[in-house]
Write an enzyme that holds these catalytic residues in place. Structure first.
Site, PDB file in Angstrom:
ATOM      1  N   ARG A 148       1.084  -1.061   0.116  1.00  0.00           N
ATOM      2  CA  ARG A 148       0.225   0.165  -0.133  1.00  0.00           C
ATOM      3  C   ARG A 148       0.793   1.020  -0.224  1.00  0.00           C
ATOM      4  NH1 ARG A 148      -2.357  -3.679   3.553  1.00  0.00           N
ATOM      5  NH2 ARG A 148      -4.358  -3.868   3.157  1.00  0.00           N
ATOM      6  N   LYS A 173      -2.365  -2.732   7.392  1.00  0.00           N
ATOM      7  CA  LYS A 173      -4.013  -2.221   8.138  1.00  0.00           C
ATOM      8  C   LYS A 173      -4.456  -2.784   8.689  1.00  0.00           C
ATOM      9  CE  LYS A 173      -8.316  -1.022   5.344  1.00  0.00           C
ATOM     10  NZ  LYS A 173      -8.828  -0.993   3.982  1.00  0.00           N
ATOM     11  N   HIS A 279      -2.177   3.112  -5.503  1.00  0.00           N
ATOM     12  CA  HIS A 279      -3.295   1.805  -5.623  1.00  0.00           C
ATOM     13  C   HIS A 279      -3.557   0.725  -6.678  1.00  0.00           C
ATOM     14  CE1 HIS A 279      -4.353  -0.130  -1.877  1.00  0.00           C
ATOM     15  NE2 HIS A 279      -6.161  -0.534  -2.484  1.00  0.00           N
ATOM     16  N   ARG A 282      -0.884  -1.802  -7.082  1.00  0.00           N
ATOM     17  CA  ARG A 282      -1.332  -3.143  -6.097  1.00  0.00           C
ATOM     18  C   ARG A 282      -2.085  -3.962  -6.715  1.00  0.00           C
ATOM     19  NH1 ARG A 282      -1.299  -4.498  -0.430  1.00  0.00           N
ATOM     20  NH2 ARG A 282      -3.608  -5.201  -0.073  1.00  0.00           N
ATOM     21  N   HIS A 305      -5.176  -8.754   3.392  1.00  0.00           N
ATOM     22  CA  HIS A 305      -6.712  -8.784   3.304  1.00  0.00           C
ATOM     23  C   HIS A 305      -7.095  -9.475   4.233  1.00  0.00           C
ATOM     24  CE1 HIS A 305      -7.393  -7.854  -1.167  1.00  0.00           C
ATOM     25  NE2 HIS A 305      -6.547  -6.664  -0.834  1.00  0.00           N
ATOM     26  N   TYR A 314     -10.274  -9.570  -7.629  1.00  0.00           N
ATOM     27  CA  TYR A 314      -8.942  -9.465  -9.143  1.00  0.00           C
ATOM     28  C   TYR A 314      -9.223  -9.904 -10.362  1.00  0.00           C
ATOM     29  CZ  TYR A 314      -7.501  -6.399  -5.590  1.00  0.00           C
ATOM     30  OH  TYR A 314      -6.625  -4.852  -4.471  1.00  0.00           O
TER      31      TYR A 314
END
Length: 331
Positions: A148, A173, A279, A282, A305, A314
């Site tokens: 990120r 995150k 982003h 990524r 995630h 994706y």
């Protein structure tokens, strides 16, 4: 009690200002400075929108009215409204110790279901070819390691492992650590960057500085760590600055806006019409790994995630257009 707009707080003769109480509670619970600034901003807006009344003197009616107005009149995005809601819930639960009932009547902004912008391999190549210096290295890490934006900007020297060819992302995150690959093509450039950091850090030490910001209570637990090379940022700022929390003069990391501008300029120069951002690199990392046959669980771990459902988005661009489907016109 009254709200002193110019002094940022609901004042009381004996207690600290309300917004100061909010800041203190946020720091006690280790919220980031950005979250602190956002929450304080929303709480201030809430108070001003209700005639500078103290939140303790207001009820769920005012909270619901404020949040609904954001969606109906302000037409804010769902994420923006959710941030405002989180700020007010924190105020009432953590600072005022008041539990709010479930706000059934709040008009919620609709969260659109969007697929991520992804660049092709050729587009990534053209984009990176139009960047140079430190920003080129940072953009390459976004794509090559799936970092990120702020994970890249906040990267520390000690977390780059050249022997194992990996990078440790600390406190990502959700407060999670994870390991991501260190692209072999970037090894020499990163070594050179670390050597440059060592020179800058050595000069700072000679001038009586060289102490970097450390998270949580590490500065007290390890008194000398802040002056060690390993804790320095891989991409340091070009000048010293005052710590907004403690006021100490130290060298922070580069401001992320510089990288954002560099990526935008490179996109325009490369003639890429997609609205690609930092982003997007990524997103492209994840999509290209799926194309190469890596399983989705592995990619979930690399991206950090929490839910694999987040990673599954994706799959929309694999191989042949939408959902990997070959158009009947091409048969």
């Amino acid at each position: 009690m009254s709200y002193a707009g110019g002094n940022e707080g609901v004042t009381d003769a004996k207690s600290p200002r309300l917004l100061d109480q909010v800041r203190a509670r946020l720091r006690l619970k280790h919220y980031s400075l950005r979250t602190e600034q956002a929450y304080v901003g929303w709480i201030r807006r809430f108070i001003l929108a209700n005639g500078k009344r103290h939140p303790r003197d207001m009820s769920i009616t005012e909270v619901e009215g404020f949040l609904s107005a954001l969606a109906v009149e302000g037409r804010v995005a769902a994420g923006t409204q959710n941030q405002a809601l989180s700020a007010l819930l924190f105020l009432y639960r953590e600072v005022l110790s008041i539990d709010l009932p479930w706000m059934e009547s709040v008009v919620r902004a609709k969260r659109p279901q969007r697929v991520p912008v992804v660049l092709s391999r050729d587009e990534v190549t053209h984009l990176l070819a139009r960047m140079d210096g430190g920003f080129a290295l940072m953009a390459s890490l976004l794509y090559g390691s799936g970092l990120r934006l702020m994970e890249c900007v906040r990267l520390r020297v000690k977390d780059v492992d050249f022997d194992l060819n990996q990078i440790c992302v600390r406190d990502g995150k959700g407060g999670k650590d994870r390991h991501v690959p260190l692209p072999l093509r970037l090894t020499d450039s990163l070594r050179t960057q670390v050597e440059r950091v060592a020179v800058i850090h050595g000069q700072d030490l000679l001038e009586g500085h060289g102490s970097v910001w450390l998270p949580y209570a590490l500065a007290r637990k390890y008194a000398s760590a802040a002056r060690e090379l390993g804790w320095q940022y891989v991409f340091p700022s070009g000048q010293l600055s005052r710590d907004p929390l403690g006021g100490a003069l130290r060298r922070h990391h580069l401001d992320e806006s510089g990288l954002q501008r560099a990526v935008r300029a490179a996109r325009i120069s490369a003639g890429i019409v997609k609205p690609a951002t930092c982003h997007t690199l990524r997103h492209s990392f994840a999509t290209h790994l799926l194309e190469a046959g890596h399983d989705i669980r592995t990619i979930q771990e690399l991206l950090g995630h929490k839910d694999v459902a987040t990673t599954q988005i994706y799959t929309h661009v694999l191989n042949r257009g939408g959902h990997g489907v070959l158009s009947p016109l091409d048969r």
